[in-house]
Scaffold this motif. Structure first.
Motif: not given
Length: 341
Positions: A140-165
């Motif tokens: 749970l690295p994020f708070t609700v207030e972070d969503l307005k920044m994170i969602i656009p970043d994820v859409m642009r594929k500009q956010r790091s993703l950590k893969e989980v086995t």
């Protein structure tokens, strides 16, 4: 695996709100402790009577519920400005069909993130902490207030993703189940389970209180506690003075020389350990710890006439029956989780 941040051009810095509006944002929530009590006792007043009769502070239940509801409402508002929002409750996640382009937002704790992750495929998942003063959360690295920044970043594929086995267990009747943290194979009541276990060329009849199969993500949970207990016993002075058949030393994984320093979230293998294996004339305790990978699955054949189960991530209600004659094959899942970091 992490993806690097893409370089931002002047064009990409502007969020296309019309494009974001076509995205479906899945908001996953759960019942609070108060809501669970109301389901059980019908009203808030009856729930309060029950809790206070036990000497607990009912106001803490009220405050937790208030904060969680507020966080979910704020998350819904934030997401509603960025795309179409669909809210689903935890109990509906196993039957929900996620779209390929969906973005999943989980208002957690960690357990809700793990429980959701095993039902998504390639969708990125964002873990949101609804109450950082109350809950710790590795996932749970994020708070609700972070969503307005994170969602656009994820859409642009500009956010790091950590893969989980993920782990996967498949029965010989075609049923299967995924595990994000771990799988448990044993009896419902955690009493002695009988089965045959196979790993590579090794085959053994066993009686134990169950087998734990852990992913790298789950290695700091149930799996770690089992290993810590075994290591503590073998390292104790009391153990050194006991006169027990040397075969019993196999119970301790620390005697096997396995190296687990690199058992990370994306490790291409799993580990299994047997809980409380019992040596007898018909059962052995040699095959009690080992690594599972693509070329070496773990196979278990049930010898339990009833109450044999396999469940994942501590959710006992979502299980596969594992009774006499059923064979389970445990291996790495064909899919991986993708957590936004």
């Amino acid at each position: 695996m992490r993806r690097g941040h893409a370089k931002k051009s002047s064009r990409s810095q502007h969020v296309d709100q019309n494009h974001l509006g076509d995205v479906k944002l899945i908001l996953v929530k759960r019942r609070t402790r108060l809501e669970e009590l109301v389901v059980r006792y019908n009203t808030v007043q009856q729930a309060q009577f029950y809790i206070e009769r036990l000497g607990a502070d009912f106001s803490d239940y009220i405050e937790e519920d208030r904060r969680y509801r507020h966080s979910v409402q704020q998350a819904q508002l934030q997401l509603g400005q960025l795309g179409r929002v669909q809210i689903i409750d935890r109990e509906h996640v196993p039957n929900f069909i996620f779209g390929e382009q969906d973005i999943v937002v989980v208002v957690g704790q960690d357990g809700l993130v793990a429980n959701t992750l095993k039902y998504v495929t390639e969708q990125p998942l964002i873990g949101v902490n609804p109450d950082p003063m109350r809950w710790d959360g590795v996932l749970l690295p994020f708070t609700v207030e972070d969503l307005k920044m994170i969602i656009p970043d994820v859409m642009r594929k500009q956010r790091s993703l950590k893969e989980v086995t993920l782990a996967k267990v498949e029965l010989n009747d075609g049923q299967f189940l995924y595990g994000v943290n771990d799988l448990f194979i044993g009896r419902k009541t955690h009493v002695s389970a009988r089965y045959e276990v196979r790993l590579g060329s090794s085959v053994e009849q066993q009686s134990s209180s169950g087998i734990i199969v852990s992913t790298g993500l789950g290695s700091t949970g149930w799996f770690k506690s089992v290993l810590a207990g075994a290591a503590g016993i073998v390292g104790s002075e009391a153990w050194k003075h006991m006169h027990i058949n040397d075969d019993v030393n196999a119970v301790s994984p620390v005697t096997r020389g396995h190296q687990m320093e690199n058992f990370g979230w994306d490790a291409p293998y799993l580990y299994f350990t047997v809980r409380e294996p019992f040596p007898s004339r018909t059962t052995a305790v040699n095959l009690v710890f080992g690594q599972v990978h693509q070329k070496q699955p773990l196979q278990i054949v049930s010898q339990m006439p009833e109450d044999g189960v396999i469940f994942s991530d501590g959710v006992e209600q979502d299980f596969l029956e594992f009774n006499s004659g059923v064979e389970a094959t445990i291996s790495l899942a064909e899919k991986r989780g993708r957590l936004v970091v």
